[in-house]
Design an enzyme around this catalytic site. Structure first.
Site, PDB file in Angstrom:
ATOM      1  N   LYS A   1       0.851  -1.204   0.000  1.00  0.00           N
ATOM      2  CA  LYS A   1       0.000   0.000   0.000  1.00  0.00           C
ATOM      3  C   LYS A   1       0.874   1.237   0.000  1.00  0.00           C
ATOM      4  CE  LYS A   1       0.840   1.737   4.219  1.00  0.00           C
ATOM      5  NZ  LYS A   1       1.393   2.999   4.568  1.00  0.00           N
TER       6      LYS A   1
ATOM      7  N   ASP B   1      -3.235  -1.340   8.999  1.00  0.00           N
ATOM      8  CA  ASP B   1      -3.459  -1.412   7.553  1.00  0.00           C
ATOM      9  C   ASP B   1      -3.592  -2.828   7.001  1.00  0.00           C
ATOM     10  OD1 ASP B   1      -0.671   0.788   7.384  1.00  0.00           O
ATOM     11  OD2 ASP B   1      -0.553  -1.346   7.783  1.00  0.00           O
TER      12      ASP B   1
HETATM   13  O1  C5P Z   1      -1.481  -0.794  13.798  1.00  0.00           O
HETATM   14  P1  C5P Z   1      -0.030  -1.039  13.611  1.00  0.00           P
HETATM   15  O2  C5P Z   1       0.443  -2.262  14.356  1.00  0.00           O
HETATM   16  O3  C5P Z   1       0.406  -1.052  12.190  1.00  0.00           O
HETATM   17  O4  C5P Z   1       0.707   0.209  14.268  1.00  0.00           O
HETATM   18  C1  C5P Z   1       2.069   0.215  14.544  1.00  0.00           C
HETATM   19  C2  C5P Z   1       2.379   1.401  15.436  1.00  0.00           C
HETATM   20  O5  C5P Z   1       2.236   2.624  14.701  1.00  0.00           O
HETATM   21  C3  C5P Z   1       1.463   1.571  16.631  1.00  0.00           C
HETATM   22  O6  C5P Z   1       1.922   0.832  17.730  1.00  0.00           O
HETATM   23  C4  C5P Z   1       1.525   3.052  16.893  1.00  0.00           C
HETATM   24  O7  C5P Z   1       2.710   3.391  17.568  1.00  0.00           O
HETATM   25  C5  C5P Z   1       1.649   3.633  15.503  1.00  0.00           C
HETATM   26  N1  C5P Z   1       0.344   4.017  14.925  1.00  0.00           N
HETATM   27  C6  C5P Z   1      -0.313   5.138  15.405  1.00  0.00           C
HETATM   28  N2  C5P Z   1      -1.516   5.506  14.869  1.00  0.00           N
HETATM   29  C7  C5P Z   1      -2.064   4.819  13.855  1.00  0.00           C
HETATM   30  C8  C5P Z   1      -1.412   3.665  13.333  1.00  0.00           C
HETATM   31  C9  C5P Z   1      -0.209   3.300  13.900  1.00  0.00           C
HETATM   32  O8  C5P Z   1       0.179   5.813  16.329  1.00  0.00           O
HETATM   33  N3  C5P Z   1      -3.231   5.201  13.334  1.00  0.00           N
END
Ligand code: C5P
Length: 298
Positions: free
Chosen positions: A11, A141
């Site tokens: 993506k 995502d």
């Molecule tokens: O959801 P994912 O595991 O991909 O997110 C990884 C990290 O990125 C989260 O732990 C957070 O620190 C940050 N994040 C965030 N806000 C989002 C998506 C991700 O702060 N909307």
């Protein structure tokens, strides 16, 4: 069924609007995702125990991919097994064509592919909505990697709504050996905005119009990434290739998600080739086009 292979796309964020940090540590997003033609394939086979193996395509460094219980694809398969009440371990083999820790959601693509592959292997007949909910529990995502195309991402990015897109867009994708940590980029975003009131993010309506019209030049005027300033503070050297791409005539240049991958929007594949020629000294140059479909059974 002996095995199921599923291919899932990388993506990019055409627009990444980031709001003020939430009490749970995540940030509210208003993003426009696009799936582009860099893919990972995950093959699920019945096995005596849970197992994960990974091979990488030429030029992709798989060094950062965990091969234990923390692997996101394996966690996806086990989450689905728990949810559906099945006790049928699988081996998952990842054929990785998406750079690791690049801001291209490569791990999320693996997880989405594993969900779709296991759901088919176990013949669960799950409605897509249920698969999307599980995907959202795995990462912000992962749901988009199931849906693909061009789509709005709300919430923390996990609430996905397809967008009308009548275009085909050529991208030069510049990747680097050293990744950037997404949590670190968000922490830097918080530090940068510590004194400011961060407004709730929105997807610009001009971006929706550009996609509906299928116009790369109109899209180029409205792409944007609220994390870019933070990521550039963590990796100032990225400013150089971004500027070089624009100098070579790219319609627009921006970071993909939290970076470090740089994206250059081009008007067609010849134009992409000419832009790419000016970027080879900075990193690895790939060509991709979007939008492409989400996780698909092969
Ligand atoms: O959801 P994912 O595991 O991909 O997110 C990884 C990290 O990125 C989260 O732990 C957070 O620190 C940050 N994040 C965030 N806000 C989002 C998506 C991700 O702060 N909307």
């Amino acid at each position: 069924m002996r095995e199921v292979s599923v291919r899932a796309p990388a993506k990019i964020n055409l627009h990444l609007g980031v709001g003020p940090v939430r009490p749970d540590g995540f940030h509210p997003l208003a993003t426009a995702y696009q799936a582009i033609s860099l893919f990972s394939t995950v093959t699920a086979r019945p096995n005596a125990q849970w197992e994960i193996t990974c091979e990488t395509r030429p030029g992709i460094d798989g060094g950062g991919v965990p091969l234990g219980a923390s692997n996101l694809a394996l966690r996806a398969a086990r989450l689905l097994a728990d949810h559906a009440g099945v006790d049928r371990p699988v081996s998952l083999h990842i054929d990785k064509g998406i750079p690791v820790a690049g801001g291209l959601a490569g791990g999320s693509a693996d997880a989405a592919a594993a969900l779709r592959a296991c759901a088919a292997l176990w013949e669960l007949g799950l409605p897509d909505a249920e698969l999307l909910t599980l995907a959202g529990r795995l990462g912000s995502d992962v749901p988009f990697a199931l849906v693909g195309g061009s789509a709005a991402g709300l919430g923390r990015g996990e609430l996905v709504e397809p967008l009308a897109d009548n275009g085909r867009y050529d991208w030069v994708v510049l990747t680097f050996d050293e990744g950037l940590s997404t949590p670190a980029a968000y922490r830097e975003f918080d530090a940068l905005h510590a004194e400011a009131v961060v407004p709730e993010p929105e997807i610009p309506s001009a971006l929706l119009d550009a996609l509906a019209a299928g116009s790369a030049t109109a899209l180029a005027r409205v792409v944007g990434n609220d994390l870019q300033a933070a990521s550039l503070r963590l990796r100032p050297a990225l400013a150089e290739p971004l500027a070089a791409g624009v100098e070579r005539g790219a319609l627009a240049a921006l970071l993909s998600g939290s970076g470090p991958t740089c994206l250059f929007l081009c008007s067609d594949s010849d134009h992409a080739e000419s832009v790419a020629a000016g970027l080879t000294t900075y990193g690895r140059v790939l060509h991709a086009h979007g939008p492409v479909t989400g996780a698909t059974i092969l």
